[in-house]
Design a protein around this motif. Sequence first.
Motif, short mmCIF file in Angstrom:
data_model
loop_
_atom_site.label_atom_id
_atom_site.label_comp_id
_atom_site.label_asym_id
_atom_site.label_seq_id
_atom_site.Cartn_x
_atom_site.Cartn_y
_atom_site.Cartn_z
N THR A 157 6.08 12.30 -3.53
CA THR A 157 6.30 11.34 -2.37
C THR A 157 6.19 9.96 -2.98
O THR A 157 6.22 9.15 -2.13
N TRP A 178 9.56 9.89 4.22
CA TRP A 178 8.57 9.77 5.07
C TRP A 178 8.91 10.71 6.63
O TRP A 178 8.21 10.97 7.30
N ARG A 184 3.00 16.52 4.25
CA ARG A 184 3.54 15.56 3.29
C ARG A 184 2.89 16.27 1.90
O ARG A 184 1.91 16.77 1.80
N ASP A 193 -0.49 6.10 1.32
CA ASP A 193 0.81 6.65 1.44
C ASP A 193 2.01 5.45 1.54
O ASP A 193 2.06 4.64 2.27
#
Length: 354
Positions: A157, A178, A184, A193
Amino acid sequence: MPGKFIDDLGLEAPIFQAPMAGVSTPAMAAAVSNAGGLGGLGLGASTPDAALQAIQETRALTSRPFNVNVFCHASAVRDSIRERQWIKRTRPLFEAFDATPPESLREIYTPFQTNDAMLGVLLETRPAVVSFHFGLPRPDQIEALRLAGCRLIATATSLAEARRIADGGLDAIIAQGWAAGGHRGMFDPAAPDERRSTQTLVRQFVSEVPLPIIAAGGLMDGADIQRAIDGGAVAAQLGTAFLRCPESLADEAYRARVVSGVETVMVRSISGRPARCLINRYTAWAEGVAISEIPAYPCAYDLGKALNAAAKAKGETGFGAQWAGSGAARAVDLPAGELLKLLEAQRQSTCRHP
């Protein structure tokens, strides 16, 4: 050459079906692979015996490559006070359904890093692709799987996670934006994040990391897939798009909410880790809950599953883990193989007519 990864797998379409634990099935994975894509089995929540059975069932339905996904989360750091308070806080929800919450919480999923029985299953069955979510396995596990001939991919991510995957000697990276449904893939759920879009992550990874990149998050049709490829991805991974397929384990209430236009929200309260879910009664209840009050993953999920079971027993379907990406309302009701062919036809049409 980045495209060599797809060619080596013998795929006819650069489309991966996300290995959605609790939703994907051997029938779904096999249908996608038989149609020319890469089917996926989500086995992170499975026991080794159940994983072996799922792989064998898939092998009975297809001779083509498919992906087996496992969870590489850190073992839960238990906080007995927080867990007791969480049980107490949710008691009124249970009582509304004439039920009582569990007396204590369990760590219901074993991380792959500490599960050598699961490693044994993968070494015995040697799936073409093994993927990792929430982090990376031990170096010796990676080496064993590579020697077994498995191609290895992991979710990132952020650029820092992508670099760790490359440094770990894996073959490709899933760039999870996202907008993606479900959990996630953050290595550290307590870290900030960056909330990057799929397109931004793909561009960043392609320019900074020397591995093939698979785009994931908010992709629902062939045009979305082609845009990701135009941005530098070698393939796209779609999960929410397959939720309405007859091979999906999503129940009728889940399917109905997928197409109802209900928005999604990123929540931590259901499982203990950030995950994108359709807004429902549970997510609404959790709006005011501080992160510091939620037990660690997967202990919080133990309670979440118990609450959903109590609610469903009374006919209430709004307390489930109805994971979905931001484009959920665009999902279509088609068999998985037909959907894969439709997505590829749409992609090729978009490619021919930019």
